[in-house]
Design a protein around this motif. Sequence first.
Motif, short mmCIF file in Angstrom:
data_model
loop_
_atom_site.label_atom_id
_atom_site.label_comp_id
_atom_site.label_asym_id
_atom_site.label_seq_id
_atom_site.Cartn_x
_atom_site.Cartn_y
_atom_site.Cartn_z
N HIS A 390 -0.95 3.61 -11.33
CA HIS A 390 -0.51 2.59 -12.28
C HIS A 390 0.24 3.20 -13.46
CE1 HIS A 390 -2.20 -1.15 -10.69
NE2 HIS A 390 -3.17 -0.38 -10.18
N LEU A 391 0.02 4.49 -13.69
CA LEU A 391 0.74 5.17 -14.76
C LEU A 391 2.12 5.63 -14.30
CD1 LEU A 391 -2.14 7.37 -16.26
CD2 LEU A 391 -1.14 5.31 -17.29
N GLU A 392 2.24 5.94 -13.00
CA GLU A 392 3.45 6.55 -12.49
C GLU A 392 4.37 5.56 -11.75
OE1 GLU A 392 4.31 9.67 -13.04
OE2 GLU A 392 2.46 10.20 -14.08
N VAL A 393 3.80 4.52 -11.10
CA VAL A 393 4.58 3.63 -10.24
C VAL A 393 4.81 2.29 -10.95
CG1 VAL A 393 4.67 2.44 -8.00
CG2 VAL A 393 3.67 4.74 -8.18
N THR A 394 6.06 1.81 -10.90
CA THR A 394 6.38 0.52 -11.53
C THR A 394 6.90 -0.51 -10.52
OG1 THR A 394 8.59 1.36 -12.05
CG2 THR A 394 6.88 1.57 -13.76
N ASP A 395 7.26 -0.05 -9.35
CA ASP A 395 7.79 -0.96 -8.33
C ASP A 395 6.71 -1.95 -7.90
OD1 ASP A 395 8.14 -1.49 -5.17
OD2 ASP A 395 10.10 -1.34 -6.18
N GLU A 396 7.05 -3.26 -7.99
CA GLU A 396 6.04 -4.30 -7.72
C GLU A 396 5.57 -4.30 -6.27
OE1 GLU A 396 7.24 -8.14 -9.01
OE2 GLU A 396 7.38 -7.56 -11.13
N ASP A 397 6.48 -4.12 -5.32
CA ASP A 397 6.08 -4.09 -3.91
C ASP A 397 5.13 -2.92 -3.64
OD1 ASP A 397 7.45 -6.34 -3.22
OD2 ASP A 397 9.26 -5.26 -2.58
N ALA A 398 5.50 -1.78 -4.22
CA ALA A 398 4.64 -0.59 -4.04
C ALA A 398 3.26 -0.82 -4.64
CB ALA A 398 5.31 0.63 -4.67
N LEU A 399 3.24 -1.43 -5.84
CA LEU A 399 1.95 -1.70 -6.49
C LEU A 399 1.11 -2.68 -5.68
CD1 LEU A 399 3.01 -1.89 -10.25
CD2 LEU A 399 1.55 -0.15 -9.18
N ARG A 400 1.80 -3.65 -5.03
CA ARG A 400 1.06 -4.62 -4.21
C ARG A 400 0.40 -3.91 -3.03
NH1 ARG A 400 2.66 -7.77 0.03
NH2 ARG A 400 4.85 -7.22 -0.29
N TYR A 401 1.13 -2.98 -2.40
CA TYR A 401 0.55 -2.25 -1.27
C TYR A 401 -0.57 -1.31 -1.73
CZ TYR A 401 4.24 -3.96 1.79
OH TYR A 401 5.06 -4.76 2.53
N PHE A 402 -0.33 -0.67 -2.89
CA PHE A 402 -1.40 0.19 -3.43
C PHE A 402 -2.64 -0.64 -3.80
CE2 PHE A 402 1.91 3.52 -4.39
CZ PHE A 402 1.32 4.50 -3.62
N GLY A 403 -2.39 -1.90 -4.22
CA GLY A 403 -3.52 -2.79 -4.53
C GLY A 403 -4.35 -3.09 -3.30
N LEU A 404 -3.65 -3.31 -2.17
CA LEU A 404 -4.37 -3.54 -0.91
C LEU A 404 -5.19 -2.30 -0.53
CD1 LEU A 404 -1.57 -5.33 1.15
CD2 LEU A 404 -3.65 -6.37 0.23
N TYR A 405 -4.54 -1.15 -0.70
CA TYR A 405 -5.24 0.11 -0.40
C TYR A 405 -6.47 0.28 -1.30
CZ TYR A 405 -5.67 4.67 -2.80
OH TYR A 405 -6.12 5.74 -3.50
N HIS A 406 -6.30 -0.08 -2.60
CA HIS A 406 -7.40 0.08 -3.56
C HIS A 406 -8.58 -0.84 -3.20
CE1 HIS A 406 -9.46 1.01 -7.24
NE2 HIS A 406 -9.47 -0.27 -7.61
N SER A 407 -8.28 -2.08 -2.78
CA SER A 407 -9.36 -3.01 -2.43
C SER A 407 -10.16 -2.51 -1.23
CB SER A 407 -8.79 -4.41 -2.15
OG SER A 407 -8.00 -4.40 -0.96
#
Length: 585
Positions: A390-407
Amino acid sequence: MGSNTTVVQSVEELLAEAYESRANNLSHSVELAFRALSLAKKGDGNMYARAQCLLGLFLMIKGEFKQALEFSFQAVAYFETHNDQKGIADAKYNIGSVYYKTDSYHVGLEFLLDCLQLYRQLEDHHNQSRVLKSMGTIYEYFGDIDSAIDSYVKCIQAAEKTKDLKQVSNAYNPLSGIYLNENKIDLAFELIEKAIKLKEKTNDVRGLAFSLYGRGKCHLKTQNYHQALVDFNESIAIQIEMGDRLGQGMVYIKMGLAFMGLKDYANAKEHFTKALHIASETNIKFILFKTHYNLYLLEVEQENTAMALHHLQEYIKLKETVINSHSTNIIKSYQSIKKIESLELEAKIQKEKAEIIGKKNAELDSFFYRISHDLKGPIASLLGLNNMIHLEVTDEDALRYFGLYHSQILRINNIVMDLINLTRMNYDAEAKTKIDFKTIIEDCISSYSYLDNFQKINFVTEVDESITYMSKWAIVNTILQNLIENSIKYARCNVKSYLAIDITKEDNFVKIVVEDNGQGIRLTDHKKVFDMFFRANDHIQGTGLGLYILQRAVERLNGKVSFSSELQVGTIFTIFLPMECAGNA
């Protein structure tokens, strides 16, 4: 100290002294037991039944069989009503002993088999050895010498587990007799001498009488009549002092035979007559049987034809009665033995299965415990990486995928933590501490503040702060944590949600009630809620281990858990934890 407590303590002291002194002062034991019985009338029913039971034992030893049965049957009725397994076994031992000593071998053996099973369940080796000794005697009556020896050997093994030298020597006595009948004279002497030394060492005066009787029989067998009479006289003096009527009858018969060997027919007849008198009074048929036969031989020796005929007729009449009932008893008794052996074999198989399952469960728990702890480190690292993303990535699609990974990482973390909670209950060596329920509840509630429904719930806590409850903090925390987490997760969005926790003392239990007005549980799922990995709602994130862990935790504290629930109405969990023995399972 209350008056009833004082009475109970006094009765206990009297009964303990009575039991201890039975080996060297049986009359004193009877006197003490009657005093205990009289005192127990004023108070405790259990103590009264125990006094009756001990009186039954002492009177059985003395040969006062009618009274012994009366007291023992009254005691067993009380113990059965109150499910006192030890009391039932003790009373049945008395009853079984009376029956086999009066030649009702089948009935006696059934009672003895019953109490042997109970003593085995209780792991009471002292009393197992007593029963096995009596069963050996019955086998001897049946002429089943192999089974008799096996029973005496088991008696010795059970006695050695409690270092009960008195009971070890009690088995030596009949084993010596068996060797004597097999003409193994040296072995018979060797064993009976061991018995005498043990009796003297343990100051078992009453037992010494039977050991001296056994050595006298050895001398009688070798035709050393004078030495036999020395032992018999010493034995009979103790038997008379102790009031043991059965023992007296047995010794008088052998004394009569010793005098016959010395051609002292007057003394022989006197001692046979004494045996006959005791056997008639106590209804001990095997003494009657043997005495009439010996009197027949004596009268023949003296050429008293009329008296010889009289005793022969009595002998034949008793012989027919005894043999007929004897044969029936043998058949019935062996049916009982086979039934018990079958039950014992089944119990042994079930025990072995349980041990195998227990071992496999322990191995599985150990595996889960190790693997779960090994996974904690990598998972913590993955969760930490999410913060960096969350500190390094700003791309919304990437954050959405990382969110799925985090869950999914959170889900794995929850599973691992549940497995750790589950397995640590079996390995936790934590000492018991005073439980502060209020603090645990507050900490558990605040720890779930991140859950989506947390802010919607009204928490109500009532704790009886006078409760002093000692237990393992981690297990109690696990119970409350799982209940609170479940209620928060399954709260309904369309109502004003509440979670009420009430902790009180009820009798000798801590009562925990956790109530919510959440989603509830379908009636069809009620039987499955405590199953491992069962989830009633797939839309709520979870591992399906929470309620399984809850039940295991409650069982670890020897408690009980129950619930009532209705779909879209709410759920109430009720837990009872015993005030004593918490965390000792």
